[in-house]
Write a protein that holds these residues in place. Structure first.
Motif, short mmCIF file in Angstrom:
data_model
loop_
_atom_site.label_atom_id
_atom_site.label_comp_id
_atom_site.label_asym_id
_atom_site.label_seq_id
_atom_site.Cartn_x
_atom_site.Cartn_y
_atom_site.Cartn_z
N PRO A 32 0.84 -1.20 0.00
CA PRO A 32 0.00 0.00 0.00
C PRO A 32 0.87 1.25 0.00
N LEU A 33 1.87 1.26 -0.86
CA LEU A 33 2.98 2.21 -0.75
C LEU A 33 2.76 3.46 -1.58
N SER A 34 3.84 4.09 -2.02
CA SER A 34 3.76 5.33 -2.79
C SER A 34 4.97 5.41 -3.71
N ALA A 35 5.06 6.51 -4.43
CA ALA A 35 6.21 6.72 -5.31
C ALA A 35 7.53 6.67 -4.55
N ASP A 36 7.51 6.97 -3.26
CA ASP A 36 8.73 6.98 -2.46
C ASP A 36 9.41 5.61 -2.41
N ARG A 57 -0.47 6.13 -6.61
CA ARG A 57 -1.77 5.63 -7.07
C ARG A 57 -2.89 6.32 -6.29
N ARG A 58 -4.05 6.49 -6.90
CA ARG A 58 -5.17 7.13 -6.19
C ARG A 58 -5.42 6.41 -4.86
N GLY A 59 -5.65 7.20 -3.83
CA GLY A 59 -5.86 6.64 -2.50
C GLY A 59 -4.58 6.27 -1.78
N HIS A 60 -3.44 6.42 -2.43
CA HIS A 60 -2.14 6.11 -1.85
C HIS A 60 -1.30 7.38 -1.77
N GLY A 61 -0.40 7.42 -0.81
CA GLY A 61 0.53 8.53 -0.71
C GLY A 61 -0.14 9.88 -0.68
N ARG A 62 0.27 10.75 -1.60
CA ARG A 62 -0.20 12.14 -1.61
C ARG A 62 -1.31 12.39 -2.62
N SER A 63 -1.77 11.35 -3.30
CA SER A 63 -2.88 11.51 -4.23
C SER A 63 -4.20 11.56 -3.47
N ALA A 77 -6.17 3.92 -16.29
CA ALA A 77 -6.64 5.18 -16.88
C ALA A 77 -5.94 6.37 -16.23
N ASP A 78 -5.69 6.28 -14.93
CA ASP A 78 -4.96 7.35 -14.24
C ASP A 78 -3.54 7.49 -14.79
N VAL A 79 -2.91 6.35 -15.06
CA VAL A 79 -1.56 6.38 -15.64
C VAL A 79 -1.61 7.00 -17.04
N GLN A 187 4.94 4.99 4.46
CA GLN A 187 4.24 5.12 3.19
C GLN A 187 2.82 4.57 3.27
N GLY A 188 2.68 3.41 3.89
CA GLY A 188 1.36 2.79 4.01
C GLY A 188 0.38 3.66 4.78
N MET A 189 0.81 4.17 5.90
CA MET A 189 -0.10 4.95 6.74
C MET A 189 -0.42 6.32 6.15
N GLN A 190 0.35 6.75 5.15
CA GLN A 190 0.06 8.02 4.49
C GLN A 190 -1.16 7.89 3.58
N GLY A 191 -1.46 6.69 3.13
CA GLY A 191 -2.58 6.47 2.22
C GLY A 191 -3.88 6.26 2.97
#
Length: 276
Positions: A32-36, A57-63, A77-79, A187-191
């Motif tokens: 459940p990570l992020s670009a980091d 990804r939507r719902g993850h990280g800073r999105s 589609a987001d990509v 990273q996980g808890m940021q989402g």
């Protein structure tokens, strides 16, 4: 760093480093990570002169913590929205785990000229869940357990995953990096909990068989044999056979998170494939 807004109003966060006229490499992160999670590889390829891009990804990280769209069609589609906005051509798409599924679906549907190659690392395709058609898959009860643990105590669940099977730190003699564990948890808890909960279905039950068959560009399928998250035998060898131009690279004894535990081993192989 910037954001792209999709058709449904979701804001997708991304990083974009390096020369704008260099070949782009787009990274797709795992659950459940992020670009980091791609910091090591982004710096590595940046030093080699590439333009490196990674999104949350939507719902993850800073999105945006969106209420909807937590399935592979929307992820792809987001990509596409991101690559269109940046007008990327001849890009190499590298996906890890869930990101490997996202990358496969995007590449299979990408506009002509957008993609040059793809790399799937510890990736979820062709399909993870066990069924009559996929007898070697993991029982649905495994993923039900993920959902139950996430809903009950997400913070503790993420500690347990990172300090255990994800990086192989539960193996006898394994040396745990607390920094790697803490960074996974961060990273996980940021989402968003809802996005992560719904993404379990997306990564475990989506069938990528037809996506893999449709991909025309060269694809490297890299996987560790001691992957406790996406078991090797039911993933990489099957994916490589479905691809028209696929190559299998097996890492004996390496874990699911080998990009973090063994970047000195994996990164040069990724670079060699990109340069070919």
């Amino acid at each position: 760093m910037g954001t792209v807004t999709t058709n449904d109003g979701t804001s997708i966060f991304y990083k974009d480093w390096g020369p704008r006229d260099a070949q782009p490499i787009v990274f797709h992160h795992g659950w459940p990570l992020s670009a980091d999670d791609w910091d090591n590889q982004m710096l590595f390829f940046l030093e080699q002169g590439y333009r490196v891009i990674a999104h949350d990804r939507r719902g993850h990280g800073r999105s945006t913590q969106s209420a909807t769209g937590h399935e592979m069609d929307t992820y792809a589609a987001d990509v596409a929205a991101l690559t269109d906005a940046l007008n990327l051509h001849d890009a190499v798409h590298i996906g890890h785990s869930t990101g490997g599924g996202e990358a496969a679906r995007y590449v299979a549907r990408a506009k002509s000229g957008r993609v040059a190659k793809a790399i799937l690392v510890g990736a979820v395709p062709p399909i993870m869940v066990k069924s009559e058609a996929n007898p070697g898959g993991l029982p649905i009860e495994v993923f039900d357990g993920f959902r139950k643990s996430l809903a009950a105590n997400r913070a503790q669940f993420y500690i347990d995953v990172a300090s255990g099977p994800f990086y192989g730190y539960n193996r006898p003699g394994a040396e745990t990096s607390q920094g790697v564990v803490d960074n996974w948890w961060r990273q996980g808890m940021q989402g968003a909990a809802n996005a992560h909960y719904l993404c379990i279905k997306a990564f475990s039950e989506t069938d990528f068989t037809e996506d893999l068959k449709q991909i025309e560009v060269p694809v490297l399928v890299a996987h560790g044999t001691d992957d406790q998250i996406v078991p090797y035998e039911d993933s990489a060898p099957l994916s490589s056979k479905l691809l028209k131009n696929g190559r299998l690279k097996t890492y004996d004894g390496l874990p699911h998170g080998m990009l973090a535990t063994h970047p000195d081993v994996v990164n040069p192989d990724l670079l060699a494939f990109v340069k070919e």
